[in-house]
Design a protein around this motif. Structure first.
Motif, mmCIF file in Angstrom:
data_model
loop_
_atom_site.group_PDB
_atom_site.id
_atom_site.type_symbol
_atom_site.label_atom_id
_atom_site.label_comp_id
_atom_site.label_asym_id
_atom_site.label_seq_id
_atom_site.Cartn_x
_atom_site.Cartn_y
_atom_site.Cartn_z
ATOM 1 N N VAL A 71 10.895 10.204 1.004
ATOM 2 C CA VAL A 71 10.163 8.939 1.153
ATOM 3 C C VAL A 71 10.783 8.215 2.344
ATOM 4 O O VAL A 71 11.988 7.974 2.374
ATOM 5 N N THR A 116 12.429 10.843 -4.174
ATOM 6 C CA THR A 116 11.340 10.322 -5.015
ATOM 7 C C THR A 116 11.567 10.601 -6.501
ATOM 8 O O THR A 116 10.912 10.001 -7.346
ATOM 9 N N SER A 187 5.358 -2.407 -0.493
ATOM 10 C CA SER A 187 4.440 -1.416 0.058
ATOM 11 C C SER A 187 3.012 -1.903 -0.051
ATOM 12 O O SER A 187 2.609 -2.426 -1.085
ATOM 13 N N ARG A 202 8.913 0.209 -2.084
ATOM 14 C CA ARG A 202 9.594 1.487 -1.858
ATOM 15 C C ARG A 202 11.027 1.197 -1.418
ATOM 16 O O ARG A 202 11.338 0.091 -0.931
#
Length: 457
Positions: A71, A116, A187, A202
């Motif tokens: 990510v 993640t 996000s 995030r």
RNA sequence: GGCCGGGUGGCAGAGUGGCUAUGCAGCGGACUGCAAAUCCGCGUACGUCGGUUCAAUUCCGGCCUCGGCCUCCA
């Protein structure tokens, strides 16, 4: 000989002692999976693979953790540009990374956590930081307050004042201090995001390594490694997050490999000297790439050159030539690397010195006349190679695998038989004609006491 | 500007307060029908100027020079 490692934290070579006797925990920052690994990415992977092999030979239990960052804003950008789903990009790139690194004969780590898969742990760590007054939420962001930490900047050797003075980007208005860095950010609906106490968002870049190392190695562990460019800000911030959240010391020894140059210049796409590992694997064996990398001490800047790659290939030819000559000799019982090779590696991973001993070992092997001496020399050479992740191939495979194309193996064998007959009849014109014809096709013949052998150039 | 790391024989690249790696390239020799491979022999190099020392490439200081980092590049 004790293992000695240069610790970025102390700026000295320190004797290494595992926190728990006999058990070593090591964390190395892994790739962000948005594109093929380039040659610079390969250096830390190879360097820490050698360290991993050395540690495994010295301690009964080693836990090597190398993360996958799946990510990241670069990944998001790539997905936006190409239209490919993020999961497809990260999965494909991870697979390619494994292929490329495998071709360089790097062992897989014991644990390869994905960012993640650790969002919950990151959120928990951020909450602890807020509770302890080391972080604050602002406009959907959560920031680490560097002012709350006494010795922030110790690893990279800089003070907060310096960092503020050096800040050359516009400081976001929600930051209390210019040096504060992001733990969590909001996000938009089109970007990857997870529900959190601060809204859908995030993680920032640094928090993943703090969360994953805690999960897989605990609060305090032995070794943390990565490229020199990660010292600041990445590793500095990891230390801040982990020590403040856990209330315990973080990694005890920090190792950093030097930067990689290409033909004396910084590698960059604009200079046209940018190579991926895959590009190089198409023109050279992975083992030669690996050896080339290890001919410079990991702490030094490494200059990648075509000439260096050619020399590495030539060195392996020499080593495998010797091994081919003793292919039928059983080296069992001689599977320990000589003390000088071990000593070189134990001295802060001095791979160039270890490789010089490889040359001495092959010289001893070539000179050995008695069976016992040959067996010992072969065993010692192979064991040394194993520590460095080299010489794992069958010599015949090394010489005959080579570049694709050229005559088939049985065709070559037939020509060698024909040439042997010509030589027996003293028809040297014909025998030289055959040898030169094969040479033109990239096949080198060598006459020895036990017949003629061949290899692909 | 601040911080950090370098400058070693033709090339790559370790290392050391006195005995000066290793490989490649080069030269000579052995072996070979000739090659190749292999073996033997040959190269006193440590940016510069001072200092410390019986002795410095190695320690200390100045200078020259190369490179990296200074908010998300391994």
């Amino acid at each position: 000989m004790p293992l000695v490692l240069y610790n970025t934290l102390t700026r000295t070579k320190d004797v290494f002692e595992p926190l728990v006797p006999g058990h070593v925990g090591m964390y190395v920052c892994g790739p962000t999976v948005y594109d093929r690994a380039h040659i610079g990415n390969a250096r830390p992977v190879i360097v820490f693979d050698v360290l991993y092999r050395l540690l495994k030979s010295l301690y009964p239990s080693v836990r090597y953790v190398r993360n996958i960052t799946d990510v990241d804003d670069k990944i998001n950008q790539r997905a936006k540009d190409s239209g490919e789903p993020i999961s497809a990009i990260t999965e494909r790139t991870t697979r390619m990374f494994h292929e490329d690194i495998g071709a360089l004969n790097c062992l897989p780590p014991d644990v390869e956590p994905r960012a993640t898969a650790h969002i919950t742990q990151m959120i928990a760590m951020i909450e602890r930081l807020i509770a302890k007054g080391h972080a604050y939420a602002a406009e959907g962001h959560v920031l680490f307050a560097v002012g709350s930490m006494g010795n922030y900047g110790k690893l990279s050797g800089r003070s907060s004042d310096e960092m503020i003075a050096g800040a050359r980007v516009e400081v976001a208005p929600y930051k209390k201090d210019a040096g504060d860095f992001v733990l969590w950010k909001p996000s938009s609906p089109d970007l990857p995001g997870w529900e959190s106490p601060w809204g859908r968002g995030r993680p920032g870049w640094h928090i993943e390594c703090s969360a994953m190392s805690l999960e897989h190695l605990g609060e305090t562990f032995d070794i943390h490694g990565g490229g020199q460019d990660l010292v600041f800000p990445h590793h500095e911030n990891e230390i801040a997050q982990s020590t403040c959240a856990n209330g315990a010391p973080f990694a005890r020894v920090w190792l950093h490999n030097g930067w990689l140059m290409v033909e004396g210049e910084k590698m960059s796409k604009s200079l046209g000297n940018f190579f991926t590992v895959r590009d190089l694997l198409d023109k050279a064996p992975g083992e030669a790439i690996r050896l080339a990398m290890l001919t410079t001490h990991y702490h030094q800047p490494f200059d990648w050159t075509n000439d260096g790659l050619k020399q590495a290939k030539a060195t392996l030819d020499r080593l495998y030539t010797a091994l081919r000559g003793v292919a039928d000799i059983d080296a069992n019982g001689y599977d320990e690397a000589p003390i000088e090779v071990l000593a070189a590696l134990e001295d802060d991973l001095n791979t160039p010195l270890a490789i010089s001993h490889l040359h001495e070992l092959v010289g001893a092997l070539n000179k050995a006349t008695h069976l016992e001496d040959k067996a010992r020399a072969k065993g010692r050479l192979l064991a040394s190679g194993h520590l460095l992740g080299l010489l794992h191939q069958d010599p015949e495979a090394w010489f005959k695998g080579g570049a694709a194309g050229g005559p088939a193996d049985d065709e070559i064998d037939a020509l060698i038989v024909a040439r042997a007959e010509a030589r027996k009849a003293k028809n040297f014109a014909e025998s030289d004609r055959i040898r030169n014809a094969l040479l033109d096709q990239g096949v080198v013949l060598e006459d020895g006491p036990s017949g003629t052998s061949w290899k692909r150039a």
